[in-house]
Structures are given as structure tokens and as C-alpha cells.
Motif scaffolding. Structure first.
Motif: not given
Length: 698
Positions: A421-447
Motif C-alpha cells: 500500500l503506497l501513497f503516490v503523489g506529485y512533489d512540486h518542490d522536487a518536480g517529480g513523483t513522490d512515493v511513500n510506503v504505507l505498508h509493504g514495499d514500493a519496488g514493483d510499483y516504481k519498476e
């Protein structure tokens, strides 16, 4: 070896010449707040019986003697002569916070010196909330239970040698809704027990008011009582709410909590100073629900925490409720939302409506309810209620599901051990996708996202690879939903999840639509196309783009058809309209808007207005939005994809009982059906025959 509940006094005092484990608490529910993190964490007290200070640096504490160096005490941690040090067993592994937690069910605690030699050890059994287990006198060999714990101070006062509690007191009549004043009688099963009670939500102690005769109540109140009997620990706390003369058709949630935990400048969660820090603090509370007919729904021992990003800055704050014990030692087993066939909850939200608080208090609910039955996206059930805190009216709070891993377990029967379970947003400061892990792992989504953005998705094998890991239909529906709502904070409100492989794809949860239903011509689609990198990559595939355009058109024809949404708006508004007057009297919003109105975005894109319109005018504004939004979105699609306009499609089934037609994989509301779709874009229709029938042709 010392076992809690099996204590045998030593024949003679024991002489010790070094640091000692002196007192522990493995169920710190409300006794002592950790000053570093503002939490009620379990603790271990070490005492120095000598006249010389001791450096505990590189000593170790453990809850498993098979691992003596489980947690090293930091260097230069000085234990004063005849003094005490507290170590917090909270798993934080920093400063005087150990890397492990204590078990309320019992375990061992041991202290080792810097050479790895055992200094002291205690084993304990089951523990009771807010009761410590310690040496009867500092340094003495005998251990016992302290009803009044003494962390950081001399062990003294009344102790009990076993864990048995006095039976809990009982109320007559029981809590509920009453139209007239009444008297409440409290009794204890043990005639010798004294009953002490409070009316302000605080936990009864032996110093609280002594019950001697029935308590007269003339207005809504929370009564908490506890029995005290010699030789026993104090009873569990009994809590009942008496709702007197409350006129409402909404359910009522009653929350009982120590007033200091809510309002104290140092430890209260409702204090605005340092509110970002306080947001992470949990405080114990008893939560009850009473149904509109007056019946008692449930009573649960819980912990509460502030909820939301912007909501914590509002006068009326939102709360997350975490169920600790709903009467059976586990989560809540109750149909919290009668319109959903669910009844197991470990948490829920009491939501203030956040950015829609000073407006209609309905936008998020309208947006999410509009999707139920039409889009297979994860939504939060909605049920407005009145909240009372320690007997005081606190206004309308919307009961909502909390979208965490337990939500996925309840709604999708997902295995928590194989869940991401992930939070996926847009980081205006960094100018890109912001992914935070809420449960489990983000590896597959990022890939998956990186693959989509770095490969030619017009190649069938590449698009198929993304389809295998992403639910394309639901991703389209998510973009359509956010675009229709005009949610200007879409980039901060996306959660994705998957049950891990095989054959499970990333899916989407919808939440926090309070900044939607603003200006009907807000071009949210253009914003998403410009910032959502995964969506932008998929639009390079002609098949995806065409499906997106026509599926969007279908949702405008069916799901977001104005009369359907207007009916939903009216129905939800009717639920809270009888209580909105009292709510606004308690939470006046005009002064708040004058002080806090910063930009149009805070008011859903509406022009600044020094005088807030009446609540009914807010609802009328949403109704106008619902009417104007579909044609505005069709124009946005024409402009975004250089389309030539729309063409009406009519579908009729000569024998409706024999089958039905799907448009872009979605059902029609009936037959005959007419809707506007985009010209020059392929449109996929599928005829589905019912059993016993076969499709003959168009």
C-alpha cells in the motif's frame, strides 16, 4: 526468578551493590507521557542503590536473554547516586528509547553490564493497564503491583501481590438517549468495594468523588466509575453516556477521555501550538455509538489521534479512532455503515470535512458516493454523526473508513503479509513523483512506472507488460473521477495498492475530495496530463488514449449524468440539514474565513467573498457545478486531444431479458440508451447474451 502473580517474599533483605531493575510498566495506556515523542510508551526504571553515580553507557537491556545485547544503552548515560533513570520500551532505538517493546502478555527484562555479565533480571506475567510492577521498596527483593506507579521516584505506597482486579461497577439505567432528566445508580458486585466516579471524562481514582447515592443528571453527561477493594487492583473503568434531550436523526458518537489529554498545553492533542507535532500523539479514549433510534451500538476502548494535513489546522479537528478492545479483546464487530455489508473495523475516522468544513461539508462524500457501483475504485463509506466529547456537543463529524492495510483486509479480504500500500503523489518542490510506503514495499510499483516512462508503449509487448502490472481500466477511471470532481489537490491524494503476485495488479483508492466541486470550468485533466508521468507515458499508446477518451465519455453519459448526481447531492444534504444550524452555531465559520482566507484554492476555486454564503447557498453552488461540469469536460477533452466533437450513439436491445450491451467494458443503465461519444475515435461495444440466448447480430 520472579514471576508476576507468583511472588514469594525473601527470607531476608537482599544486598545489591550495582544498578537494579526497579519498576516496569508493560501497559502504559494513560499513566506517563514520553516527553520526547509525546506518546504513552512502556517503560523500564533502573535504580542506583549506591552513593556513586554509574555510567550505564554500553550496558544493555533486552527482553530476550538469548540476545543479551539486543539494545545497547548510549554512551555517557549517567545514573545518579541513589537516583533513577527511565528507559522507554517503544522500539524507536534512539536516546533512552530501546529497540524493543514490552509485551502486555508477559516476558522477561534483563540488564547486562558492558562486559556482557548479567546485572539483574525480572520475569513477569500478564499486566493490567496503567499498573506497574516493581520492587515493593527501592532495591528490595520482593516485587508487587503498584496501582499508583512511581516512575522516576521512590517506590512506596500501597502494593498488591496478585493481578486480580475488583469487579467493574454497573449502572442503572444504562447509558442511552433520554428525553428528561434522570438519576443514575451505580453498584459494585463486591459489597465491601468503594465506588469512585467522575463526570468530566477523567479516569476515576481513589481521590475522585465517592459514590454514595444516585447521581442526578439534567443534561448530557459521561459517567465513569471504578471500584476499589482492599487487596485487589482497582476495577476496570466503566463508562456510560447519558444523552438527555438531544434531538437529532443522526447517530451519536460519544467520546470519553481525560481532559488533559485533549486540552492540556503540554500533552493535549487539541492545542494549536506545535500542532504538527501533536498530530502524531495518540491518547486513550472510550468511544460509544448510539443509533438514531436510541439503541446502543457499541462501546470500545480505543486510542485517538488527530487526522489529516489541513484538517488539523481547523477549529473543528478530525480524529482517527483505533479500536483497542471492543469487548472481546479485539477489533470492532459491528455494522458501522448500514449500507455496506461489512462489520469488522480496527479503525475509523471522525472527519470534520477538512477543506470543505466551512462550506458544504459534503464534497468528499458526494464525490466518493458517486463512484459506488459505477467505478471499481476503493472508496470510504460515509455516515454523518454528532460527536460529544466528555458530554459536550462537538458538532457534525462524518464517520469514514480509514484507508489503511486493515481497510484492504476488510473490503478485499487481502492478506496483510502479501500486501503493498503506497501513497503516490506529485512533489512540486522536487518536480517529480513522490512515493511513500504505507505498508509493504514500493519496488514493483516504481519498476512498473519506470518501465512505462522509458519504453515505447506503442510496441505491443511493452504495453502488455504494463497491463500485466497495472489495472488499466481502474487507472482510467481514477483519472476520470479526479477530473470530474475538479479536485485541485489530486496530486496529494492518491493511494495505490496490490495484493502481491501472482496475477495481482496495482489498483487505486479514492479519498479527500474536499477541494473538488469548485469552479465547473477548472481544467483538472490538463493539470494531470502535465504532471502525472505515468499517465503521460500511457497516453503515448494509441489504444490506451482511445480507451481513455471514450471511457471518459461513457462515464459522463452514465455515472456523472447530472440528474443522477443531483439526486445524490439532495439526498446527502437532506441527512445533515436538520442539524446544520446547531453545528454552525457551535462552529461559527465567518470569522475564521476572514482571518484565514488566503487564496481561492482554499475555497474550491470560488471568488473571495468577505461574507460566507449560507450553507444552503453552498449546496446550490454544488448543484450548479453538477449541471455545468459535463459539457465543460467534453470541451476539455476536445482541446486536449484535438477531437472533432461528439456524435450521439443509440443502443436498443430487442429482447432485454436476453442480453445486454457493454460500452468500453461498462454497462448501460437501460435500453434504449442514447449518449454522446467522440467522433473519429474507435468505440468498443460488446453484446453479452444471457444463459439460454445467443447474440444474432447488430
Amino acid at each position: 526468578m520472579i514471576l508476576a502473580g507468583q511472588i514469594t517474599p525473601a527470607a531476608e533483605p537482599e544486598t545489591r551493590s550495582g544498578p537494579l531493575l526497579n519498576e516496569i510498566m508493560a501497559a502504559n495506556v494513560s499513566t506517563l507521557v514520553d516527553p520526547d515523542f509525546g506518546a504513552f510508551a512502556d517503560w523500564i526504571e533502573i535504580y542506583n542503590p549506591t552513593e556513586e553515580a554509574v555510567d550505564l553507557g554500553n550496558f544493555s537491556l533486552t527482553d530476550d536473554i538469548r540476545n543479551p545485547v539486543k539494545w545497547l544503552i548510549p554512551p555517557a548515560t549517567i545514573l545518579p547516586a541513589r537516583g533513577y533513570l527511565l528507559f522507554w520500551a517503544d522500539g524507536r532505538d534512539t536516546g533512552q528509547h530501546s529497540s524493543f517493546r514490552l509485551s502486555r502478555d508477559g516476558e522477561e527484562v534483563a540488564l547486562y553490564d558492558s562486559e556482557g555479565m548479567l546485572v539483574d533480571m525480572v520475569r513477569f506475567g500478564d499486566q493490567v493497564a496503567d499498573v506497574s510492577f516493581g520492587r515493593t521498596v527501592d532495591g528490595a527483593p520482593e516485587w508487587a503491583f503498584f496501582q499508583q506507579p512511581t516512575p522516576g521516584h521512590m517506590n512506596e505506597g500501597v502494593t498488591v501481590t496478585n493481578i486480580t482486579q475488583a469487579p467493574a461497577p454497573q449502572f442503572s439505567p444504562s447509558g442511552g438517549r433520554y428525553q428528561t432528566p434522570l438519576e443514575v445508580a451505580i453498584s459494585a458486585p463486591s459489597p465491601a468495594a468503594e465506588i469512585h466516579y467522575t463526570l468530566d471524562g477523567s479516569i476515576p481514582t481513589a481521590d475522585s468523588a465517592l459514590y454514595q447515592e444516585p447521581i442526578p443528571l439534567t443534561e448530557t453527561a459521561v459517567v465513569r466509575a471504578r471500584a476499589f477493594a482492599g487487596g485487589l487492583l482497582a476495577s476496570p473503568i466503566s463508562t456510560q453516556t447519558y444523552l438527555i434531550g438531544e434531538q437529532t436523526q443522526l447517530p451519536i458518537v460519544s467520546l470519553a477521555a481525560d481532559p488533559a489529554h485533549l486540552w492540556d498545553p503540554e500533552i493535549g492533542i487539541y492545542v494549536d501550538e506545535n500542532i504538527e507535532t501533536r498530530r502524531g500523539w495518540e491518547r486513550p479514549a472510550t468511544v460509544e455509538l448510539y443509533e438514531p433510534d436510541g439503541s446502543s451500538g457499541f462501546l470500545a476502548e480505543s486510542s485517538i489521534r488527530l487526522y489529516g494535513r489541513s484538517a488539523i489546522h481547523l477549529p473543528q479537528k478530525s480524529l482517527a479512532v483505533f479500536i483497542e478492545d471492543a469487548g472481546n479483546g479485539g477489533p470492532l464487530d459491528y455494522p458501522l455503515f448500514p449500507d455496506r455489508d461489512l462489520r469488522h473495523y480496527s479503525a475509523f475516522i471522525l472527519r470534520s470535512a477538512s477543506d470543505d468544513w466551512a462550506s458544504a461539508m459534503l464534497r468528499d462524500a458526494i464525490g466518493q458516493e458517486a463512484l459506488v457501483g459505477h467505478m471499481e475504485l476503493g472508496t470510504q463509506a460515509f455516515r454523518p454523526a454528532l460527536l460529544f466529547e466528555n458530554g459536550s456537543y462537538f458538532g457534525i463529524h462524518n464517520i469514514r473508513e480509514k484507508q489503511n492495510e486493515a481497510y484492504l483486509d476488510t473490503n478485499y479480504d487481502a492478506d496483510l503479509e502479501d500486501l503493498d500500500l503506497l501513497f503516490v503523489g506529485y512533489d512540486h518542490d522536487a518536480g517529480g513523483t513522490d512515493v511513500n510506503v504505507l505498508h509493504g514495499d514500493a519496488g514493483d510499483y516504481k519498476e512498473m512506472a519506470a518501465f512505462a516512462q522509458s519504453h515505447d508503449l506503442n510496441a505491443p509487448e511493452n504495453y502488455a507488460a504494463v497491463q500485466a502490472r497495472l489495472n488499466i481500466d481502474h487507472f482510467i477511471d481514477y483519472i476520470v473521477a479526479e477530473s470530474y470532481m475538479g479536485n485541485i489537490s489530486w496530486h496529494r491524494n492518491r493511494k495505490v495498492w496490490r495484493a502481491q503476485p501472482p496475477n495481482h495488479r496495482w489498483d487505486f483508492l479514492v479519498y479527500d475530495l474536499d477541494r473538488g466541486f469548485g469552479h465547473p470550468y477548472t481544467n483538472t485533466l490538463q493539470d494531470i496530463m502535465g504532471l502525472d508521468l505515468l499517465f503521460g507515458a500511457l497516453l503515448t499508446n494509441e489504444t490506451f488514449k482511445n480507451q481513455f477518451i471514450q471511457r471518459f465519455a461513457h462515464h459522463l453519459n452514465v455515472n456523472f449524468e447530472p440528474q443522477r448526481i443531483l439526486s445524490l447531492v439532495d439526498g446527502l444534504a437532506d441527512i445533515i440539514s436538520p442539524d446544520i444550524g446547531r453545528h454552525r452555531a457551535h462552529w461559527p465559520v465567518e470569522a475564521w474565513w476572514e482571518e484565514n482566507y488566503v487564496d481561492e484554492a482554499l475555497h474550491n476555486g470560488r471568488p473571495a467573498n468577505p461574507e460566507l454564503p449560507a450553507w444552503q447557498d453552498e449546496v446550490a453552488y454544488i448543484q450548479q457545478y453538477v449541471h455545468d461540469r459535463p459539457p465543460a469536460l467534453r470541451q476539455h477533452l476536445v482541446e486536449a486531444f484535438s477531437l472533432s466533437g461528439t456524435q450521439y450513439l443509440t443502443v436498443d436491445v430487442n429482447e432485454p431479458e436476453g442480453g445486454h450491451v457493454l460500452v468500453e467494458g461498462l454497462p448501460l443503465p437501460g435500453s434504449p440508451f442514447t449518449g454522446a461519444y467522440f467522433r473519429d475515435i474507435p468505440l468498443h461495444l460488446t453484446a453479452v447474451a444471457e444463459p439460454g440466448y445467443r447474440f444474432l447480430g447488430w
